[in-house]
Design a protein around this motif. Structure first.
Motif, mmCIF file in Angstrom:
data_model
loop_
_atom_site.group_PDB
_atom_site.id
_atom_site.type_symbol
_atom_site.label_atom_id
_atom_site.label_comp_id
_atom_site.label_asym_id
_atom_site.label_seq_id
_atom_site.Cartn_x
_atom_site.Cartn_y
_atom_site.Cartn_z
ATOM 1 N N PHE A 31 0.821 -1.206 0.000
ATOM 2 C CA PHE A 31 0.000 0.000 0.000
ATOM 3 C C PHE A 31 0.863 1.267 0.000
ATOM 4 C CE2 PHE A 31 -2.398 3.283 2.306
ATOM 5 C CZ PHE A 31 -3.364 3.519 1.336
ATOM 6 N N PRO A 32 1.869 1.374 0.874
ATOM 7 C CA PRO A 32 2.721 2.571 0.834
ATOM 8 C C PRO A 32 3.383 2.819 -0.513
ATOM 9 C CG PRO A 32 3.139 1.368 2.835
ATOM 10 C CD PRO A 32 2.207 0.520 2.025
ATOM 11 N N ILE A 33 3.767 1.740 -1.216
ATOM 12 C CA ILE A 33 4.420 1.935 -2.512
ATOM 13 C C ILE A 33 3.470 2.664 -3.470
ATOM 14 C CG2 ILE A 33 5.265 0.750 -4.589
ATOM 15 C CD1 ILE A 33 6.474 -1.354 -2.676
ATOM 16 N N TYR A 35 0.705 4.249 -2.631
ATOM 17 C CA TYR A 35 0.321 5.523 -2.031
ATOM 18 C C TYR A 35 1.387 6.581 -2.283
ATOM 19 C CZ TYR A 35 -1.638 8.636 1.527
ATOM 20 O OH TYR A 35 -2.183 9.688 2.175
ATOM 21 N N SER A 36 2.655 6.167 -2.260
ATOM 22 C CA SER A 36 3.714 7.166 -2.451
ATOM 23 C C SER A 36 3.765 7.636 -3.907
ATOM 24 C CB SER A 36 5.064 6.637 -1.970
ATOM 25 O OG SER A 36 5.552 5.667 -2.836
ATOM 26 N N LEU A 39 1.065 10.189 -3.724
ATOM 27 C CA LEU A 39 1.537 11.345 -2.953
ATOM 28 C C LEU A 39 2.521 12.198 -3.741
ATOM 29 C CD1 LEU A 39 2.430 10.293 0.717
ATOM 30 C CD2 LEU A 39 0.908 12.125 -0.004
ATOM 31 N N TRP A 44 0.962 18.360 -0.368
ATOM 32 C CA TRP A 44 0.159 18.091 0.822
ATOM 33 C C TRP A 44 0.978 18.338 2.085
ATOM 34 C CZ3 TRP A 44 -1.221 13.029 3.628
ATOM 35 C CH2 TRP A 44 -2.341 13.244 4.450
ATOM 36 N N GLY A 46 -0.170 17.348 5.034
ATOM 37 C CA GLY A 46 -0.568 16.344 6.015
ATOM 38 C C GLY A 46 -1.852 16.673 6.735
ATOM 39 N N TYR A 264 4.827 16.505 2.481
ATOM 40 C CA TYR A 264 4.791 15.052 2.333
ATOM 41 C C TYR A 264 4.825 14.613 0.875
ATOM 42 C CZ TYR A 264 3.898 14.861 7.293
ATOM 43 O OH TYR A 264 4.016 14.983 8.647
ATOM 44 N N ALA A 267 8.354 14.945 -0.363
ATOM 45 C CA ALA A 267 9.231 13.930 0.218
ATOM 46 C C ALA A 267 9.009 12.577 -0.451
ATOM 47 C CB ALA A 267 8.998 13.821 1.724
ATOM 48 N N ALA A 268 7.743 12.281 -0.820
ATOM 49 C CA ALA A 268 7.460 11.018 -1.514
ATOM 50 C C ALA A 268 8.156 10.998 -2.871
ATOM 51 C CB ALA A 268 5.957 10.825 -1.677
ATOM 52 N N SER A 271 11.703 10.160 -2.347
ATOM 53 C CA SER A 271 11.973 8.753 -2.067
ATOM 54 C C SER A 271 11.918 7.904 -3.339
ATOM 55 C CB SER A 271 11.048 8.212 -0.984
ATOM 56 O OG SER A 271 9.712 8.327 -1.384
ATOM 57 N N TRP A 272 11.087 8.306 -4.300
ATOM 58 C CA TRP A 272 11.074 7.570 -5.572
ATOM 59 C C TRP A 272 12.371 7.747 -6.325
ATOM 60 C CZ3 TRP A 272 8.831 3.577 -7.471
ATOM 61 C CH2 TRP A 272 7.622 3.161 -6.908
ATOM 62 N N GLN B 120 14.148 2.893 3.765
ATOM 63 C CA GLN B 120 13.917 4.336 3.931
ATOM 64 C C GLN B 120 12.941 4.884 2.902
ATOM 65 O OE1 GLN B 120 15.726 3.800 6.383
ATOM 66 N NE2 GLN B 120 17.570 5.040 6.328
ATOM 67 N N MET B 121 12.797 4.133 1.784
ATOM 68 C CA MET B 121 11.981 4.623 0.698
ATOM 69 C C MET B 121 10.524 4.780 1.109
ATOM 70 S SD MET B 121 11.037 2.759 -2.712
ATOM 71 C CE MET B 121 9.675 3.518 -3.548
ATOM 72 N N LEU B 122 10.081 3.916 2.020
ATOM 73 C CA LEU B 122 8.662 3.912 2.371
ATOM 74 C C LEU B 122 8.357 4.725 3.631
ATOM 75 C CD1 LEU B 122 7.991 0.178 1.531
ATOM 76 C CD2 LEU B 122 7.482 2.179 0.151
ATOM 77 N N VAL B 124 7.858 7.902 4.325
ATOM 78 C CA VAL B 124 6.782 8.891 4.311
ATOM 79 C C VAL B 124 5.399 8.222 4.266
ATOM 80 C CG1 VAL B 124 5.796 10.846 3.078
ATOM 81 C CG2 VAL B 124 8.273 10.664 3.337
ATOM 82 N N PRO B 125 5.137 7.348 3.264
ATOM 83 C CA PRO B 125 3.805 6.726 3.256
ATOM 84 C C PRO B 125 3.547 5.845 4.482
ATOM 85 C CG PRO B 125 5.210 5.769 1.559
ATOM 86 C CD PRO B 125 5.923 6.969 2.083
ATOM 87 N N GLN B 126 4.578 5.190 5.017
ATOM 88 C CA GLN B 126 4.357 4.385 6.219
ATOM 89 C C GLN B 126 3.945 5.258 7.394
ATOM 90 O OE1 GLN B 126 7.976 2.118 6.642
ATOM 91 N NE2 GLN B 126 7.085 0.315 5.663
ATOM 92 N N MET B 128 2.334 7.983 7.118
ATOM 93 C CA MET B 128 0.945 8.373 6.852
ATOM 94 C C MET B 128 -0.030 7.319 7.374
ATOM 95 S SD MET B 128 0.888 11.157 5.431
ATOM 96 C CE MET B 128 2.268 12.200 5.289
ATOM 97 N N ILE B 129 0.326 6.039 7.158
ATOM 98 C CA ILE B 129 -0.551 4.959 7.623
ATOM 99 C C ILE B 129 -0.608 4.936 9.149
ATOM 100 C CG2 ILE B 129 -0.783 2.433 7.709
ATOM 101 C CD1 ILE B 129 0.446 2.491 4.852
ATOM 102 N N LYS B 131 -0.196 7.373 11.043
ATOM 103 C CA LYS B 131 -0.983 8.540 11.439
ATOM 104 C C LYS B 131 -2.481 8.239 11.307
ATOM 105 C CE LYS B 131 -0.650 13.451 10.574
ATOM 106 N NZ LYS B 131 -0.178 14.462 9.639
#
Lengths: 294, 275
Positions: A31-33, A35-36, A39, A44, A46, A264, A267-268, A271-272, B120-122, B124-126, B128-129, B131
Motif C-alpha cells: 500500500f505505501p508503494i 500511495y507514495s 503522494l 500536501w 498532512g 509530504y 518527500a514522496a 523517495s522515488w 527508507q523509501m517507504l 513517508v507513506p508508512q 501516513m498509515i 498517522k
C-alpha cells in the motif's frame, strides 16, 4: 478446478500461519508503494487539502541545488565509507584465514565488536575524537608535526569523519562475511598453488579473489543500499543544527522535507528518485561483476 | 625455513593486532572519557588513562535524562518485538520449509523479493498509515510493522528444511495438528536458529534510531537512542556526561555480544553463505 479449491481448503491452517507476514506486507509495504506514487504527484502538508500538481514535485527536485548537493555528498560518502573498508576487510579476512595464524576466534570477536555498537554511539565517540579544538586526532597530528584540521568546518574533512565512522563500524562485519566465503574455498586449491611455488600475493589474486566473487558482489550490493540510506551519522553529528557542510544526504534531505517542513508529497517524490538511484546502481554493480566473468 | 615462517607469523600478527587496536580503541576512549572530567580530556595533552569521576558523571546523566525510564522503554520494546518476531517468523518459516500448498512457491519468492526494497523509501507513506491508524506516539508503531520479517522467515526456513519428515509424519498419525507439529516438534529443534534471530532482532530494535525518531513524540516514551541524541544535543559542553550516557546505553549490548560472540559470529557467517 474443484481439486485446487479442495487443496486450498485443506491447507487453510497453513495460509493462516503465513498470513501475518503478508498482511503486514500489504499494509506497510505494498500500500505505501502505491500511495507514495499518488503522494508524489500532490502537494500536501498532512492536514489540509491535497492538491494535484502533476510532475511539479519532480521538476522542482531536479532544479533544487540543495538536492543535487545532497546527492553528490551522498555519492562521495558512499565511496569514501565503503571502498577502503571493503578492501581492508578482504585483506583482514585473508590474513585471519591463513593456516599459520592462531587465535582466529579472538580476531573474529575483536574485529566484529564495532559492528554491535549503535550508530548513535559511534557518532558521539567519533565526534569527540575528531574535535576541532581539542580532539585526540588533532593532538596526534600536531604531535607528528602536522597542523590541526578543523574537521567540521570543511566539507571534505567532515566527509572523512563520517566515512571513518562507517569504515570503523562495518569493516569487521564485512571481514567476517568474507571469511565465511574463504572457508568454503577447497584447501587443495591452496596446496596446489603452494606446490607450484605461488607467492601469497599471487594466491590471493589468482585463487581467493575469483572464488570470492559472489560474496564480494553481495557485500558491494549491501553497501550500495546502505550507502544511500545514510542518515544517522550526519543527523546526530549536527544535533539540532543543520547538517555540517558537505554531509547532507538524500535521506536526510527527504527527512527534512517530509518531517520538518511537512511537504509530504515532495518527500514522496524524493523517495522515488532515491529508489531509482539505488536500483540503477544495483544493476550497475551486477553488470560490472558479470562482465569481468570471462 | 623455520625462521622464515616465524618471521612471517610475527609480521601477520603485527598487522592483525594493529587492526584490533583500531577496533578496540574507541571503546577504550569511551571509558577514558566517562571516568574523567571534561576539562581533563579537553586539556593539551589530553588525559589518556582512566580517572575516578565515573560516579560523578553517572549522577549527572541521571539528573539530566530520564535514563532509567528510557532503559525500561527500550527493554520493553526490544523484548516484545523479539518475542513476536520469533513466534511469527518461525511459524511461517517452518510452514514454508515443510508443507506444499497451492501458491506456496510463488508466495515464498514474493517474500524473498521484499528484502530488496530499501526501507527508507517507504518512510513517508508508512508514517501516513501510522498517522491514519492513530498510532503516532504509540509503541504499536514501533512493534507491529516489524512482527514478521522476510529475513527472519528465510533464516528459519533454511534451518527447518533439515527437520526429518518422518518425525512430523509420526506426530500427524498420533493426531497432532499442524500447529501442534510446529509447537511440539519443530520449535525445540529450531532452538539454535531462534537464538541467533533473537539476538539480532534484540540488538536491531535496541539500536534503531530513524523510525523511533519519526513516530515517537513524547519524551517519556523515548528509547535509549533518542534519549542519547537529546542528551548530546542539549549538553554539548559536558562531554564526559554525554560519553557516560553513551557507555551506559551501549554496555548491555556489548556484554550480551561478548557472552554469545562465538555462536553469534558463526550465525553471521552461515547467513552470508546462505544468501
Amino acid at each position: 478446478m474443484g481439486g485446487l479449491l479442495k487443496d486450498i481448503y485443506k491447507s487453510r491452517a497453513l495460509y493462516l500461519f503465513i498470513s501475518p507476514f503478508y498482511i503486514l506486507f500489504l499494509v506497510f509495504s505494498v500500500f505505501p508503494i502505491f500511495y507514495s506514487v499518488f503522494l508524489s504527484t500532490h502537494k500536501w502538508d498532512g492536514i489540509g487539502e491535497m492538491k494535484y500538481v502533476g510532475s511539479a514535485n519532480f521538476t522542482y527536485l531536479f532544479t533544487d541545488p540543495t538536492f543535487w548537493h545532497a546527492l553528490v555528498n551522498n555519492i562521495i560518502l558512499w565511496i569514501l565509507g565503503n571502498a577502503p573498508q571493503l578492501i581492508c576487510a578482504l585483506i583482514v579476512a585473508f590474513l585471519i584465514n591463513m593456516a599459520i595464524v592462531r587465535f582466529k576466534g579472538f580476531y573474529r570477536i575483536a574485529y566484529f565488536l564495532p559492528n554491535i555498537t549503535a550508530m548513535v554511539a559511534v557518532v558521539i565517540i567519533f565526534q569527540s575524537l575528531f574535535g576541532n579544538e581539542y580532539g585526540l586526532i588533532n593532538f596526534l597530528l600536531q604531535k607528528v608535526g602536522l597542523s590541526r584540521i578543523e574537521w567540521f568546518n570543511s566539507p571534505f574533512a567532515s566527509r572523512v569523519v563520517i566515512a571513518a565512522m562507517i569504515c570503523w563500524r562495518y569493516m569487521g562485519y564485512n571481514a567476517i562475511i568474507y571469511l565465511s566465503g574463504l572457508q568454503r574455498i577447497p584447501k587443495d586449491l591452496y596446496e596446489a598453488a603452494e606446490l607450484d611455488g605461488a607467492s601469497t600475493v599471487q594466491t590471493f589474486l589468482r585463487i581467493t579473489l575469483p572464488m570470492l566473487k559472489p560474496i564480494i558482489l553481495f557485500s558491494v550490493m549491501m553497501s550500495t543500499i546502505g550507502g544511500f540510506q545514510i542518515f544517522t551519522e550526519p543527523q546526530v553529528l549536527a544535533g539540532t543544527q543543520s547538517p555540517y557542510p558537505g554531509t547532507d544526504t538524500v535521506v536526510l534531505y527527504m527527512f527534512r522535507e517530509g518531517f520538518t517542513y511537512q511537504n509530504y508529497g515532495y518527500a514522496a517524490a524524493v523517495s522515488w528518485v532515491l529508489f531509482i538511484i539505488i536500483g540503477l546502481l544495483s544493476v550497475l554493480n551486477w553488470k560490472v561483476f558479470n562482465k569481468s566473468d570471462d | 625455513m623455520g625462521k622464515a615462517i616465524l618471521t612471517k607469523k610475527i609480521l601477520l600478527h603485527t598487522v592483525l593486532m594493529i587492526g584490533v587496536l583500531v577496533s578496540i580503541f574507541p571503546f577504550y576512549w569511551l571509558v577514558v572519557m566517562s571516568t574523567n572530567q571534561t576539562s581533563a580530556i579537553f586539556a593539551f595533552p589530553p588525559k589518556l588513562t582512566f580517572g575516578g569521576y565515573f560516579m560523578t558523571n553517572f549522577n549527572h546523566v541521571m539528573d539530566n535524562t530520564n535514563f532509567i525510564r528510557a532503559l525500561f522503554n527500550t527493554i520493553f520494546i526490544a523484548v516484545l518485538s523479539t518475542t513476536l518476531q520469533l513466534f511469527f517468523n518461525s511459524l511461517t518459516g517452518f510452514t514454508f520449509a515443510k508443507f506444499q500448498f497451492p501458491g506456496s512457491k510463488a508466495l515464498f519468492y514474493v517474500m524473498i523479493g521484499t528484502m530488496m526494497i530499501p526501507g527508507q523509501m517507504l518512510l513517508v507513506p508508512q508514517f501516513m498509515i501510522i498517522k491514519e491508524l492513530g498510532w503516532v506516539g504509540d509503541y504499536k508503531a514501533l512493534i507491529v510493522p516489524g512482527i514478521a520479517s522476510a529475513f527472519g522467515i528465510f533464516w528459519i526456513r533454511q534451518y527447518a528444511l533439515a527437520i526429518h519428515n518422518e518425525l512430523l509424519e509420526s506426530a500427524r498419525i498420533d493426531g497432532c495438528s499442524k500447529f501442534g507439529q510446529y509447537w511440539r516438534i519443530a520449535l525445540p529443534i529450531l532452538r539454535p536458529a531462534l537464538a541467533f534471530l533473537a539476538i539480532t532482532t534484540f540488538m536491531g530494535t535496541w539500536e534503531d534510531y530513524l523510525w523511533p525518531l519519526i513516530v515517537l513524540t513524547d519524551t517519556s516514551k523515548f528509547t535509549l537512542m533518542l534519549a542519547l541524541q537529546q542528551l548530546k544535543s542539549v549538553h554539548t559542553a559536558d562531554y564526559s556526561m554525554v560519553m557516560t550516557g553513551t557507555l551506559m546505553a551501549t554496555l548491555p549490548l556489548i556484554v550480551i555480544f561478548l557472552v554469545v560472540s562465538r555462536q553469534f559470529i558463526a550465525g553471521i557467517m552461515e547467513g552470508a553463505v546462505k544468501s
